[in-house]
Motif scaffolding. Structure first.
Motif, short mmCIF file in Angstrom:
data_model
loop_
_atom_site.label_atom_id
_atom_site.label_comp_id
_atom_site.label_asym_id
_atom_site.label_seq_id
_atom_site.Cartn_x
_atom_site.Cartn_y
_atom_site.Cartn_z
N ALA A 129 0.84 -1.54 -0.28
CA ALA A 129 -0.39 0.03 0.09
C ALA A 129 0.78 1.06 0.08
O ALA A 129 1.66 1.09 0.84
N GLY A 130 0.70 2.04 -0.50
CA GLY A 130 1.01 3.62 -0.99
C GLY A 130 2.24 3.67 -1.53
O GLY A 130 2.72 4.82 -2.06
N GLY A 131 2.82 2.34 -2.16
CA GLY A 131 3.87 2.20 -2.74
C GLY A 131 3.71 2.45 -4.67
O GLY A 131 2.70 2.77 -3.76
N PRO A 132 5.26 2.15 -5.06
CA PRO A 132 4.85 2.06 -7.01
C PRO A 132 4.26 0.73 -6.60
O PRO A 132 4.34 0.03 -5.72
N ILE A 133 3.46 1.05 -7.99
CA ILE A 133 3.20 -0.49 -8.61
C ILE A 133 3.67 -1.63 -9.58
O ILE A 133 4.75 -0.81 -10.74
N PRO A 134 4.97 -2.25 -8.43
CA PRO A 134 5.75 -2.92 -9.32
C PRO A 134 5.10 -3.46 -10.71
O PRO A 134 4.04 -3.91 -9.80
N ASP A 135 6.23 -3.99 -11.67
CA ASP A 135 5.41 -4.82 -13.09
C ASP A 135 3.48 -4.70 -13.21
O ASP A 135 4.10 -5.29 -14.00
N TYR A 136 3.41 -3.22 -13.35
CA TYR A 136 1.86 -3.11 -13.56
C TYR A 136 1.57 -3.48 -12.97
O TYR A 136 0.50 -4.10 -13.89
N ARG A 137 1.44 -4.86 -12.17
CA ARG A 137 0.45 -5.04 -11.40
C ARG A 137 -0.56 -4.96 -11.34
O ARG A 137 -1.22 -3.59 -10.47
N GLY A 138 -1.78 -5.69 -11.81
CA GLY A 138 -3.03 -5.70 -11.67
C GLY A 138 -3.78 -4.00 -12.17
O GLY A 138 -4.95 -4.29 -11.53
N ILE A 139 -3.14 -3.91 -13.27
CA ILE A 139 -3.43 -2.10 -13.83
C ILE A 139 -4.29 -2.53 -14.82
O ILE A 139 -4.87 -3.83 -15.73
N ILE A 140 -5.21 -1.77 -15.37
CA ILE A 140 -6.52 -1.73 -16.36
C ILE A 140 -5.19 -1.22 -17.21
O ILE A 140 -4.91 0.44 -17.45
N ALA A 141 -4.75 -1.54 -18.97
CA ALA A 141 -4.13 -1.03 -20.03
C ALA A 141 -4.71 -0.35 -20.47
O ALA A 141 -5.60 -1.82 -21.34
N ALA A 142 -4.95 0.64 -20.53
CA ALA A 142 -5.66 1.16 -22.01
C ALA A 142 -5.32 2.88 -22.31
O ALA A 142 -3.98 2.88 -21.64
N PRO A 143 -5.57 2.82 -23.66
CA PRO A 143 -5.86 2.72 -24.57
C PRO A 143 -5.32 1.92 -25.31
O PRO A 143 -5.63 1.59 -26.69
N TRP A 144 -4.39 1.08 -24.86
CA TRP A 144 -3.03 -0.29 -25.70
C TRP A 144 -3.49 -0.84 -24.82
O TRP A 144 -2.65 -0.73 -24.33
N PRO A 145 -3.15 -2.70 -24.89
CA PRO A 145 -2.52 -3.54 -24.03
C PRO A 145 -0.85 -3.64 -25.02
O PRO A 145 -0.70 -3.50 -25.84
N ASN A 146 0.01 -3.46 -23.95
CA ASN A 146 0.89 -4.78 -24.67
C ASN A 146 1.90 -3.43 -25.83
O ASN A 146 1.67 -2.35 -24.75
N ARG A 147 2.90 -3.86 -26.09
CA ARG A 147 3.41 -2.53 -26.80
C ARG A 147 3.11 -2.34 -27.93
O ARG A 147 2.55 -3.26 -29.14
N ILE A 148 3.99 -0.94 -28.18
CA ILE A 148 4.05 -0.45 -29.66
C ILE A 148 5.77 -0.42 -30.29
O ILE A 148 5.95 0.27 -29.49
N ALA A 149 5.60 -0.20 -31.27
CA ALA A 149 6.89 -0.66 -31.70
C ALA A 149 7.50 0.67 -31.61
O ALA A 149 6.81 1.53 -32.39
N ASP A 150 8.05 1.12 -31.20
CA ASP A 150 8.81 2.74 -30.95
C ASP A 150 8.29 3.63 -30.47
O ASP A 150 8.82 4.80 -30.73
N GLY A 151 7.14 3.78 -29.87
CA GLY A 151 5.72 4.51 -30.06
C GLY A 151 5.20 5.21 -31.56
O GLY A 151 4.46 5.84 -31.24
N GLY A 152 5.56 4.47 -32.57
CA GLY A 152 4.95 5.50 -33.74
C GLY A 152 4.07 3.98 -34.58
O GLY A 152 4.02 2.54 -33.98
N TYR A 153 2.74 5.06 -34.65
CA TYR A 153 1.95 4.32 -35.59
C TYR A 153 1.07 5.40 -36.81
O TYR A 153 1.23 6.66 -36.19
#
Length: 298
Positions: free
Chosen positions: A39-63
């Protein structure tokens, strides 16, 4: 310190943080069903988050979307990707809650690289059958927007090492990725591969950080189970809005503790869908999309 909310029902307890609408704790009869974080600390390894507006990776951040090129901030520098969306640093706003349910909202965008506006609503409901979650996105702007979503829990079957846990889920294919950046190469049948868990079997030393597809849905739901030889287990189900499933055995280089839990992430689209277009959701102005999943004790 992020605000958090506690739900209780039917022997279950869940704690959800305002930051990223993350599931910090899920227990059944005081047994962890997900890897918790402090509690109260950083969220390690994205545990339990809602990932939006995309899941996983976008290569080079470009699209490119509707003929315009965009570039998102890189937050996974070792792989030069934009990882797990834009909601991670955001505090979601409480809409309503009671002892067994919670609704949080947030607005995504416009930001550099994502000049769109989405209103997101995450609803958590706890009852004697487990924790049920839905995420609804509505396009609040006057132009179409690209969208995808997934949860990011690390499931815990029991006290035995992850190698001994018995995993079962029905997917016919997985997405082969590059070893260095984990970017998509192409789908491969699981038949005859170490990633075939259609008959339940122990995970063993197999290392997985891959997306699976061609998933079997029975009555509109897909199901995954992971069981500890000690006799406990945890299950997850999700609806047909998520035709992809990321599985990660949470391997870490020594001396960091690894394989603490099994990441199970039902996804609306595969990694790098903003570039491939595969199962990418296009939200027209005013349109909305809902994805749902559940976690429960076995």
């Amino acid at each position: 310190m992020s605000t958090e909310y506690t739900l209780s029902a039917g022997g279950y307890t869940a704690v959800v943080t305002a930051q990223a609408a993350a599931l910090r704790v899920l227990q059944f009869d005081d047994r962890d069903l997900v890897v918790p974080f402090a509690a109260g600390g950083p969220i390690p390894d994205y545990r339990g988050i809602i990932a939006a507006p995309w899941p996983n990776r976008i290569a080079d951040g470009g699209y490119t979307f509707d003929g315009a090129a965009y570039h998102l901030p890189i937050n996974e520098p070792e792989r030069a990707t934009a990882l797990h969306g834009l909601t991670f640093p955001l505090d979601w706003t409480l809409k309503e809650s009671d002892a067994g349910s919670l609704t949080l909202t947030c607005t995504v965008g416009p930001t550099p690289g994502y000049p769109f506006v989405l209103e997101l609503e995450a609803r958590y409901t706890l009852d004697d059958t487990g924790l049920h979650t839905s995420v609804t996105a509505r396009n609040a702007a006057d132009v179409a927007a690209p969208y995808g979503v997934c949860p990011h829990p690390y499931l815990v079957a029991g006290p035995s090492p992850l190698d001994e846990w018995v995993l079962e889920f029905s997917a016919e294919s997985f997405l082969e990725v590059t070893p260095d950046r984990l970017l998509p190469v192409g789908t491969v049948p699981v038949e005859g591969h170490a990633f075939d868990f259609r008959p339940a079997r122990a995970i063993g030393s197999t290392e997985i950080d891959h997306a699976f597809t061609d998933i079997a849905f029975d009555g509109g739901l897909a199901r995954l189970s992971v069981r500890d030889p000690a006799g406990t287990g945890v299950g997850m189900s999700w609806d047909e809005s998520c035709p992809w499933l990321q599985i990660h055995t949470a391997d870490k280089p020594a001396p960091v503790p690894g394989r603490l839990g099994l990441a199970v992430e039902p996804m609306t689209c595969p990694p790098d869908a903003f570039n491939s277009g595969t199962d990418l959701i296009r939200l027209e102005p005013g349109d909305q999309h809902t994805a749902s999943w559940s976690i429960y004790a076995l």
